[in-house]
Scaffold this motif. Structure first.
Motif, PDB file in Angstrom:
ATOM      1  N   ARG A  40       0.831  -1.127  -0.038  1.00 20.19           N
ATOM      2  CA  ARG A  40      -0.060   0.190   0.221  1.00 20.19           C
ATOM      3  C   ARG A  40       1.042   1.314   0.062  1.00 20.19           C
ATOM      4  O   ARG A  40       0.717   2.293  -0.729  1.00 20.19           O
ATOM      5  N   MET A  46      -6.535  -1.444  -4.576  1.00 22.67           N
ATOM      6  CA  MET A  46      -7.234  -2.795  -5.213  1.00 22.67           C
ATOM      7  C   MET A  46      -6.977  -2.822  -6.654  1.00 22.67           C
ATOM      8  O   MET A  46      -6.782  -4.086  -7.141  1.00 22.67           O
ATOM      9  N   ASP A  66      -8.172 -15.114  -4.324  1.00 24.60           N
ATOM     10  CA  ASP A  66      -8.352 -13.702  -3.937  1.00 24.60           C
ATOM     11  C   ASP A  66      -8.131 -13.331  -2.628  1.00 24.60           C
ATOM     12  O   ASP A  66      -7.620 -12.131  -2.301  1.00 24.60           O
ATOM     13  N   ASP A  67      -8.681 -14.207  -1.815  1.00 25.87           N
ATOM     14  CA  ASP A  67      -8.526 -14.000  -0.219  1.00 25.87           C
ATOM     15  C   ASP A  67      -7.063 -13.758   0.206  1.00 25.87           C
ATOM     16  O   ASP A  67      -6.709 -12.982   1.172  1.00 25.87           O
ATOM     17  N   ARG A  70      -5.249 -10.521  -0.946  1.00 28.08           N
ATOM     18  CA  ARG A  70      -5.910  -9.359  -0.035  1.00 28.08           C
ATOM     19  C   ARG A  70      -4.936  -9.352   1.538  1.00 28.08           C
ATOM     20  O   ARG A  70      -4.522  -8.284   1.929  1.00 28.08           O
ATOM     21  N   THR A  73       0.580  -8.295   2.236  1.00 34.34           N
ATOM     22  CA  THR A  73       0.752  -6.831   2.313  1.00 34.34           C
ATOM     23  C   THR A  73       2.017  -6.271   2.085  1.00 34.34           C
ATOM     24  O   THR A  73       2.141  -5.135   2.299  1.00 34.34           O
TER      25      THR A  73
END
Length: 87
Positions: A40, A46, A66-67, A70, A73
């Protein structure tokens, strides 16, 4: 069966390949990407995450759920995830 690990300028070296993908998606210098960086903080939102995941999957021949995506990080977490799933 080829897993796309030699496509384009991307190397089979996972950390360097991940840095190259992040650099391309985010329009930054790959040399500035460090393992400890939070995605980030590099500018991965996203939409960019989707681009990164698709590029990583195509380049290294792995599937990132997908999970799982996310939960990845940091640059190091993404690199480790890919390395653990290489054929």
């Amino acid at each position: 069966m080829s897993h796309g690990r030699s496509l384009g300028a991307v190397t089979t070296d996972v950390p360097q390949g991940i840095a190259g993908i992040l650099a391309e998606v985010l329009d930054i210098d790959a040399d500035t990407v460090r393992p400890d960086q939070v995605l980030r903080d590099l500018g991965v939102d996203m939409l960019a995450l989707i681009e990164v995941v698709v590029s990583v999957e195509q380049t290294f021949g792995v599937v990132i759920a997908d999970d799982d995506a996310r939960g990845l990080t940091t640059v190091a977490a993404l690199t480790s995830y890919v390395e653990q799933r290489l054929p």
